[in-house]
Design a protein around this motif. Structure first.
Motif, PDB file in Angstrom:
ATOM      1  N   TRP A  45       0.773  -1.199   0.107  1.00 49.20           N
ATOM      2  CA  TRP A  45      -0.026   0.028   0.103  1.00 49.20           C
ATOM      3  C   TRP A  45       0.868   1.225   0.166  1.00 49.20           C
ATOM      4  O   TRP A  45       1.946   1.316   0.497  1.00 49.20           O
ATOM      5  N   GLU A  46       0.457   2.324  -0.609  1.00 54.61           N
ATOM      6  CA  GLU A  46       0.551   3.664  -0.458  1.00 54.61           C
ATOM      7  C   GLU A  46      -0.480   4.553  -0.326  1.00 54.61           C
ATOM      8  O   GLU A  46      -1.612   4.296  -0.803  1.00 54.61           O
ATOM      9  N   PHE A  47       0.000   5.653   0.203  1.00 56.79           N
ATOM     10  CA  PHE A  47      -1.215   6.742   0.604  1.00 56.79           C
ATOM     11  C   PHE A  47      -0.860   8.038   0.240  1.00 56.79           C
ATOM     12  O   PHE A  47       0.180   8.687  -0.025  1.00 56.79           O
ATOM     13  N   ILE A 131      -5.737   5.117  -1.624  1.00 57.12           N
ATOM     14  CA  ILE A 131      -4.678   4.276  -1.324  1.00 57.12           C
ATOM     15  C   ILE A 131      -4.435   3.593  -2.795  1.00 57.12           C
ATOM     16  O   ILE A 131      -5.534   3.541  -3.363  1.00 57.12           O
ATOM     17  N   TYR A 132      -3.142   3.515  -3.135  1.00 64.70           N
ATOM     18  CA  TYR A 132      -2.763   2.947  -4.281  1.00 64.70           C
ATOM     19  C   TYR A 132      -1.494   1.929  -4.151  1.00 64.70           C
ATOM     20  O   TYR A 132      -1.137   1.886  -3.199  1.00 64.70           O
ATOM     21  N   PHE A 133      -1.342   1.232  -5.366  1.00 64.90           N
ATOM     22  CA  PHE A 133      -0.098   0.277  -5.417  1.00 64.90           C
ATOM     23  C   PHE A 133       0.377   0.237  -6.577  1.00 64.90           C
ATOM     24  O   PHE A 133      -0.086   0.446  -7.597  1.00 64.90           O
ATOM     25  N   SER A 134       1.418  -0.408  -6.767  1.00 65.66           N
ATOM     26  CA  SER A 134       2.257  -0.485  -8.159  1.00 65.66           C
ATOM     27  C   SER A 134       1.353  -1.541  -9.060  1.00 65.66           C
ATOM     28  O   SER A 134       0.797  -2.383  -8.535  1.00 65.66           O
ATOM     29  N   ILE A 188      -4.587   3.106  -8.729  1.00 65.44           N
ATOM     30  CA  ILE A 188      -5.387   3.724  -7.775  1.00 65.44           C
ATOM     31  C   ILE A 188      -6.562   2.794  -7.404  1.00 65.44           C
ATOM     32  O   ILE A 188      -7.294   2.413  -8.214  1.00 65.44           O
ATOM     33  N   VAL A 189      -6.833   2.422  -6.070  1.00 64.89           N
ATOM     34  CA  VAL A 189      -7.602   1.296  -5.712  1.00 64.89           C
ATOM     35  C   VAL A 189      -9.029   1.830  -4.916  1.00 64.89           C
ATOM     36  O   VAL A 189     -10.098   1.561  -5.317  1.00 64.89           O
TER      37      VAL A 189
END
Length: 223
Positions: A45-47, A131-134, A188-189
């Protein structure tokens, strides 16, 4: 607040006070949420945390996009009416319950549109979290995002805040990328509206139902 009470009393908040959440508290919540479990400790996760002018620009752009008739295009597909039964019926029952609670006539297109606009305005929340991720990660990593999402919701509730996880907040990812400089290599989740709940607003006085435990559990060699 003990864990049990936190879980049982948390709810999605859809009306907020105008006061922004202090950066120190947002930092504390995300720092503690880092302890969430993830597959093989991958921590995918990234924010992106936002408020102030960024929030107002997002709200304005989203409302304009929605009113212009542009269909939402989240990067995690969300087929609005494609849920199979019995899940579609549960979804529609929630909408009917919310409309009844708010005095909205589901056949009145203007009332329904205004209700949707409230969501695309993130319910007036002063802050938001994306919240997003690769985009190179396997599908399994979305489960990890769900875990950290729940952790954030519970921590926020513990600290007197309210949240609403929102697909509406990620409906137009190009706007998010423009405002927050999230690169195309990231997926982007989900978004989270976050702030101090306005408990006087009628929308926050409704609590959703849950299925009976017997409807979702089978027991095997358990006495």
């Amino acid at each position: 607040m003990d864990v049990k009470n936190c879980i049982l009393t948390r709810k999605s908040v859809r009306a907020y006070k105008a006061a922004p959440v202090p950066k120190e508290l947002l930092t504390r919540i995300l720092d503690e949420a880092r302890r969430s479990p993830s597959c093989a400790n991958t921590q995918p996760w990234e924010f992106a945390v936002f408020g102030g002018q960024t929030m107002e620009e997002m709200r304005k752009a989203y409302r304009e996009r929605f009113l212009s008739g542009v269909a939402p295009n989240p990067e995690i597909p969300y087929p609005f009416m494609a849920w199979p039964e019995p899940f579609r019926s549960r979804r529609m029952a929630l909408s009917r319950k919310q409309y009844l609670h708010l005095g909205i006539d589901p056949d009145n297109s203007e009332q329904v549109k205004q209700h949707s606009l409230r969501g695309f305005g993130f319910f007036g929340a002063p802050n938001g979290i994306i919240i997003y991720f690769s985009d190179t990660l396997p599908a399994w990593s979305i489960l990890d995002v769900g875990i950290v999402l729940q952790t954030i919701l519970l921590l926020a509730h513990n600290y007197g805040l309210g949240c609403c996880p929102q697909v509406q907040m990620v409906a137009y990812p190009d706007i998010i990328r423009r405002l927050m400089k999230i690169p195309s290599s990231k997926k982007i989740v989900v978004g989270i509206s976050i702030g101090y709940p306005d408990e006087e607003d009628i929308i926050n006085k409704d609590v959703t139902d849950r299925l009976a435990l017997d409807d979702m559990v089978t027991w095997h060699d358990i006495s």
